[in-house]
Design a protein around this motif. Structure first.
Motif, short mmCIF file in Angstrom:
data_model
loop_
_atom_site.label_atom_id
_atom_site.label_comp_id
_atom_site.label_asym_id
_atom_site.label_seq_id
_atom_site.Cartn_x
_atom_site.Cartn_y
_atom_site.Cartn_z
N ASP A 27 -12.68 -1.35 9.59
CA ASP A 27 -11.63 -1.40 9.69
C ASP A 27 -11.40 -2.36 8.51
OD1 ASP A 27 -11.56 -0.37 12.44
OD2 ASP A 27 -12.42 -2.12 13.04
N GLU A 28 -12.03 -3.00 7.54
CA GLU A 28 -11.85 -3.92 6.73
C GLU A 28 -10.97 -3.18 5.56
OE1 GLU A 28 -14.63 -6.71 6.10
OE2 GLU A 28 -13.91 -8.28 7.61
N VAL A 29 -12.09 -2.26 5.50
CA VAL A 29 -11.96 -1.45 4.25
C VAL A 29 -9.93 -0.34 4.23
CG1 VAL A 29 -12.31 0.89 2.96
CG2 VAL A 29 -13.96 -0.76 3.34
N TYR A 30 -9.49 -0.15 5.82
CA TYR A 30 -8.90 0.22 6.33
C TYR A 30 -7.72 -0.73 5.76
CZ TYR A 30 -10.72 4.97 7.69
OH TYR A 30 -11.55 5.96 8.15
N GLU A 31 -8.15 -2.05 6.42
CA GLU A 31 -6.91 -2.89 5.87
C GLU A 31 -6.66 -3.01 4.51
OE1 GLU A 31 -7.61 -6.76 8.05
OE2 GLU A 31 -8.08 -5.71 9.63
N ILE A 32 -7.83 -3.46 3.50
CA ILE A 32 -7.85 -3.63 2.27
C ILE A 32 -6.47 -1.87 1.55
CG2 ILE A 32 -8.13 -3.70 -0.16
CD1 ILE A 32 -11.09 -5.20 1.28
N PHE A 33 -6.74 -0.57 2.32
CA PHE A 33 -6.70 0.68 1.71
C PHE A 33 -5.62 1.23 2.58
CE2 PHE A 33 -10.47 -0.16 -0.65
CZ PHE A 33 -9.87 -0.59 -2.15
N PRO A 34 -4.51 0.56 2.80
CA PRO A 34 -3.61 1.00 4.25
C PRO A 34 -3.34 3.39 3.70
CG PRO A 34 -2.75 -0.60 3.21
CD PRO A 34 -3.56 -0.37 2.49
N PRO A 35 -2.95 3.08 2.91
CA PRO A 35 -3.11 5.04 2.73
C PRO A 35 -3.95 5.70 3.20
CG PRO A 35 -2.00 3.65 0.62
CD PRO A 35 -2.64 2.39 1.76
N LEU A 36 -5.40 4.93 3.07
CA LEU A 36 -6.42 6.09 3.52
C LEU A 36 -6.35 6.14 5.32
CD1 LEU A 36 -9.64 4.14 0.60
CD2 LEU A 36 -8.02 5.87 1.13
N LYS A 37 -6.18 4.97 6.32
CA LYS A 37 -6.19 5.08 7.69
C LYS A 37 -5.69 6.38 7.58
CE LYS A 37 -5.99 2.18 11.65
NZ LYS A 37 -6.17 0.42 12.12
N ASP A 38 -4.41 6.39 7.23
CA ASP A 38 -3.39 7.22 7.70
C ASP A 38 -4.02 9.13 6.91
OD1 ASP A 38 -2.07 5.93 8.19
OD2 ASP A 38 -0.53 5.73 6.38
N GLU A 93 -13.86 1.56 -15.98
CA GLU A 93 -12.90 1.59 -15.88
C GLU A 93 -12.16 2.23 -14.39
OE1 GLU A 93 -11.66 2.10 -18.44
OE2 GLU A 93 -12.99 2.70 -20.41
N PRO A 94 -11.55 1.23 -14.00
CA PRO A 94 -10.96 1.96 -12.33
C PRO A 94 -9.92 2.59 -12.54
CG PRO A 94 -10.59 -0.32 -12.84
CD PRO A 94 -11.74 0.45 -13.66
N THR A 95 -8.75 2.54 -13.33
CA THR A 95 -7.72 2.80 -13.64
C THR A 95 -7.46 4.11 -14.30
OG1 THR A 95 -6.66 1.28 -15.22
CG2 THR A 95 -6.20 0.30 -13.30
N ALA A 96 -8.48 4.21 -14.92
CA ALA A 96 -8.39 5.52 -16.45
C ALA A 96 -7.56 7.14 -15.24
CB ALA A 96 -10.18 6.24 -16.31
N GLY A 97 -6.09 6.93 -15.58
CA GLY A 97 -5.94 8.75 -15.61
C GLY A 97 -5.14 8.33 -14.64
N LEU A 98 -4.75 7.73 -14.10
CA LEU A 98 -3.21 7.06 -13.23
C LEU A 98 -2.19 6.56 -13.74
CD1 LEU A 98 -5.92 5.14 -10.72
CD2 LEU A 98 -5.74 7.34 -10.89
N SER A 99 -1.33 7.14 -13.15
CA SER A 99 -0.01 6.33 -13.34
C SER A 99 0.43 5.57 -12.84
CB SER A 99 0.97 7.45 -12.24
OG SER A 99 1.18 6.35 -10.83
N PRO A 100 1.34 4.64 -13.93
CA PRO A 100 1.41 3.48 -14.19
C PRO A 100 1.92 2.78 -12.62
CG PRO A 100 2.91 4.16 -15.61
CD PRO A 100 1.91 5.48 -15.24
N MET A 101 2.40 3.53 -11.67
CA MET A 101 2.53 2.89 -10.07
C MET A 101 1.47 2.70 -9.28
SD MET A 101 3.87 4.48 -6.86
CE MET A 101 3.09 5.40 -6.66
N TYR A 102 0.41 3.51 -9.56
CA TYR A 102 -1.29 3.93 -8.87
C TYR A 102 -2.58 2.88 -9.65
CZ TYR A 102 -1.18 6.86 -4.98
OH TYR A 102 -1.19 7.42 -4.11
N MET A 103 -2.07 2.50 -11.19
CA MET A 103 -3.04 1.51 -12.17
C MET A 103 -2.56 0.36 -11.40
SD MET A 103 -2.35 0.88 -16.07
CE MET A 103 -1.81 2.77 -16.37
N ASP A 129 -4.14 -4.55 -7.82
CA ASP A 129 -3.89 -5.47 -6.82
C ASP A 129 -5.37 -5.18 -5.60
OD1 ASP A 129 -1.16 -6.59 -8.15
OD2 ASP A 129 -0.65 -5.29 -6.84
N ARG A 130 -5.36 -3.87 -5.47
CA ARG A 130 -7.05 -3.67 -4.75
C ARG A 130 -8.09 -5.05 -4.76
NH1 ARG A 130 -4.53 -3.68 -0.90
NH2 ARG A 130 -2.54 -4.49 -2.56
#
Length: 234
Positions: free
Chosen positions: A115-126, A160-170, A175-176
């Motif tokens: 439940d905590e993981v889904y709270e931190i990453f709301p898109p994953l719950k959907d 390298e958690p932001t490698a290859g990601l768009s600026p928005m996701y970066m 933030d996460r």
């Protein structure tokens, strides 16, 4: 005592030595960011901590225990998790199944952590019933983060958690990282987007040629003209 203490670490692949005397210390609850040019030994440092390569000299202590060379499987018992840069999700499994895989060593009820993981990453719950391989790059990275959190780590290693990601996701990934840290998780992160990463870092470590070049607070490294000129693009 520091939560993570690396002293005079020499390590590499086979006969090739990449790290040539790395020192690094992180206190509990800190975000530590490792930056530097390609080939500096950044990702190799994380792999050495996580028991993935040959250590020839030096030591790694975590939470008062000598973990030098301990295998990744055993490090889970020490509450250390790693999110590699590539191949970090099970593409054919659903998001929920990926998170369950992160808890495979647990024998207790981990529903609260889920439940905590889904709270931190709301898109994953959907998208919890969707195959992870069908997600965007940023959402797959969230799945990888979430799976690592299922053991309730004291330390999470991010390569390298932001490698290859768009600026928005970066920006969202950074933030996460802050949100994970606020849970009390210590973070050691390798990142090419050095300026953004150092901006959220309590401590920063600039590596070059397998050795420490600069160690300071993230803010101090951003304000250091020599660091800016040599490692941050001016």
């Amino acid at each position: 005592m520091s939560l993570l203490e690396i002293r005079n670490l020499h390590a590499g692949y086979g006969q090739m030595t990449i790290l040539k005397g790395i020192d690094m210390m992180l206190d509990a609850g800190e975000i530590g960011v490792i930056v530097g040019p390609n080939g500096a030994g950044k990702s190799t440092t994380l792999k050495a901590i996580f028991g993935m390569l040959n250590i020839t000299e030096g030591s790694i202590h975590f939470d008062g225990h000598d973990i030098t060379g301990i295998s990744p499987e055993k490090l889970a018992a020490h509450k250390i998790a790693m999110v590699p840069q590539e191949h970090n999700v099970f593409a054919t499994l659903t998001v929920h199944e990926n998170l369950e895989m992160g808890a495979y060593t647990r024998r207790d009820d981990y529903s609260r952590v889920m439940d905590e993981v889904y709270e931190i990453f709301p898109p994953l719950k959907d998208k919890r019933r969707q195959a992870a391989g069908e997600l965007s790059g940023g959402q797959r990275q969230m799945v990888a983060f979430g799976r690592a959190l299922m053991i309730e780590p004291k330390l999470i290693l991010l390569d390298e958690p932001t490698a290859g990601l768009s600026p928005m996701y970066m920006s969202e990934i950074f933030d996460r990282v802050i949100a994970i840290n606020k849970l009390g998780v210590t973070v050691a992160m390798v990142e090419q987007n050095a300026k953004q990463a150092l901006a959220i870092a309590h401590k920063g470590f600039v590596l070059a040629n397998g050795q420490n070049s600069y160690t300071d607070t993230g803010r101090a490294l951003l304000d250091n003209p020599e660091v800016a000129k040599s490692f941050l693009g001016g």
